[in-house]
Design a protein around this motif. Structure first.
Motif, short mmCIF file in Angstrom:
data_model
loop_
_atom_site.label_atom_id
_atom_site.label_comp_id
_atom_site.label_asym_id
_atom_site.label_seq_id
_atom_site.Cartn_x
_atom_site.Cartn_y
_atom_site.Cartn_z
N ALA A 84 0.83 -1.20 0.00
CA ALA A 84 -0.03 -0.13 0.13
C ALA A 84 0.96 1.44 -0.01
O ALA A 84 1.41 1.61 0.91
N VAL A 174 -6.78 9.68 -8.00
CA VAL A 174 -8.09 9.43 -7.55
C VAL A 174 -8.95 10.67 -7.72
O VAL A 174 -9.87 10.70 -8.22
N GLU A 235 -12.76 10.21 -1.59
CA GLU A 235 -12.92 8.70 -1.40
C GLU A 235 -14.01 8.27 -1.01
O GLU A 235 -14.56 8.74 -0.06
N GLU A 257 -16.33 6.11 -8.98
CA GLU A 257 -14.89 5.40 -9.27
C GLU A 257 -14.01 6.23 -8.26
O GLU A 257 -12.77 5.86 -8.46
N ILE A 259 -12.19 5.52 -5.74
CA ILE A 259 -11.64 4.35 -4.98
C ILE A 259 -10.28 4.34 -5.09
O ILE A 259 -9.66 4.61 -5.97
N CYS A 260 -9.61 4.65 -3.73
CA CYS A 260 -8.26 4.55 -3.76
C CYS A 260 -7.94 3.10 -3.76
O CYS A 260 -8.04 2.33 -2.54
N PRO A 261 -7.17 2.57 -4.73
CA PRO A 261 -6.86 1.22 -4.87
C PRO A 261 -5.79 0.71 -3.70
O PRO A 261 -5.75 -0.63 -3.30
N ASN A 262 -5.01 1.88 -3.36
CA ASN A 262 -4.11 1.48 -2.49
C ASN A 262 -4.61 1.12 -1.09
O ASN A 262 -4.25 0.27 -0.36
N LYS A 264 -7.66 0.48 -0.38
CA LYS A 264 -8.48 -0.54 -0.41
C LYS A 264 -7.81 -1.98 -0.49
O LYS A 264 -8.51 -3.08 -0.58
N SER A 265 -6.63 -2.04 -0.71
CA SER A 265 -5.75 -3.24 -1.03
C SER A 265 -5.47 -3.84 0.58
O SER A 265 -5.13 -4.86 0.67
N THR A 267 -6.95 -5.66 3.65
CA THR A 267 -8.09 -6.35 4.10
C THR A 267 -7.73 -6.71 5.78
O THR A 267 -6.81 -6.71 6.27
#
Ligand code: 13P
Ligand code: SF4
Length: 305
Positions: A84, A174, A235, A257, A259-262, A264-265, A267
């Motif tokens: 992340a 983003v 976000e 859209e 969404i921050c992929p980092n 949200k990576s 879990t």
């Protein structure tokens, strides 16, 4: 195992291992539910320094874990998911900014907190999205080189017209993806809604907003406002948190859209594995980096960060 059972296991391990869990407001809801503190990047690092726990687990992106380490060098700081990173924080490095500084020697280097610890070592002062305007006004220099986000820099420059700003081409992929037309379209669909956006958005978007502020600022504004409907330009998790915090109000994400992929990576399983020692990464910074980067953060705190 279901989410609830995993959360219970995490809470048990956290207590047993004396770990403080920090969750940025952009991470998944099920993580923020088991965190000791949730909030923005600066608020979390201050919490990290104040808690008695000797281990801090950052559920956020790398620069946030580094900021915690700079403010609490004696603590063990873990980044829940080593992958992340924040693309904006990695856009500019020490070598590039050293060259730029040579071209503009009389400019104060003001670095957004979304920068690496290494880059902070050559900046004069750090800022967050909530403190940037106040600090730009407070510094004695009237020439400011603002890095790395040109959208936040443009917003700050507009609020502090008495100073001269130099900006470089950087920013958050983003927030910068929000098109100005999306604001018009959402306003047409929800004519009574107020538009609240983050200053990382492009100027054509912030110009249409009723309020421009940090993630914490947007949440506080929506909670305190008498209005019932809000279009949220940051976000997507912020719209979700607000819906839980204010169930009698309506929150519409400016774009699905956002969404921050980092962020949200991360879990819940990552959190669990950090507590069992199977995964995660401990943050190490050398003495010189710790010392120089802290100066830039201390200047921010002193100026009202
Ligand atoms: P905050 O400083 O408000 O936590 O924002 C960090 C960030 O990454 C915004 O995109
Ligand atoms: Fe970085 Fe943008 Fe994600 Fe914030 S939302 S962590 S600035 S990529």
């Amino acid at each position: 195992m279901n989410v609830y059972d995993l959360q219970q296991k995490i809470l048990q391990l956290k207590k047993q291992n004396d770990v403080c869990i920090l969750a940025h407001s952009y991470v998944a809801r099920e993580i923020s539910e088991i965190a000791d503190f949730t909030g923005d990047s600066y608020g979390l690092s201050v919490q990290a320094a104040n808690v008695p726990n000797q281990t801090v687990l950052m559920c956020g992106v790398r620069f946030m874990a580094e900021t915690c380490k700079i403010l609490s060098p004696q603590k063990k700081v873990l980044l829940a998911n080593p992958l992340a990173g924040c693309p904006m924080a990695e856009q500019m490095d020490k070598q590039l900014i050293t060259q730029v500084k040579e071209q503009f020697p009389d400019y104060l280097v003001m670095a957004y907190i979304n920068t690496t610890a290494e880059l902070k070592t050559i900046a004069d002062v750090c800022v967050t999205s909530s403190s940037a305007v106040k600090i730009a006004k407070a510094v004695k220099q009237d020439k400011i080189l603002f890095i790395p986000d040109c959208n936040l820099g443009t917003f700050v420059a507009g609020q502090v017209p008495e100073k001269e700003f130099k900006l470089l081409q950087g920013g958050c992929p983003v927030h910068a993806s929000i098109r100005p037309q999306a604001v018009q379209e959402m306003k047409r669909l929800h004519p009574n809604a107020l538009v609240l956006v983050h200053p990382e958005c492009v100027p054509e978007v912030t110009a249409q907003a009723d309020y421009v502020g940090s993630t914490t600022g947007i949440m506080a504004y929506a909670e305190q406002s008498d209005a019932k409907e809000f279009i949220i330009g940051t976000e997507i998790s912020i719209s979700e948190h607000l819906q839980y915090d204010c169930p009698d109000k309506y929150f519409y994400p400016l774009s699905k859209e956002l969404i921050c992929p980092n962020m949200k990576s991360m879990t819940l399983v990552d959190v669990y594995r950090n507590l069992t020692g199977e995964d995660g990464e401990e943050i190490f910074l050398d003495e010189e980096t710790l010392h120089l980067a802290k100066k830039c953060i201390d200047n921010m705190i002193q100026l009202g960060g």
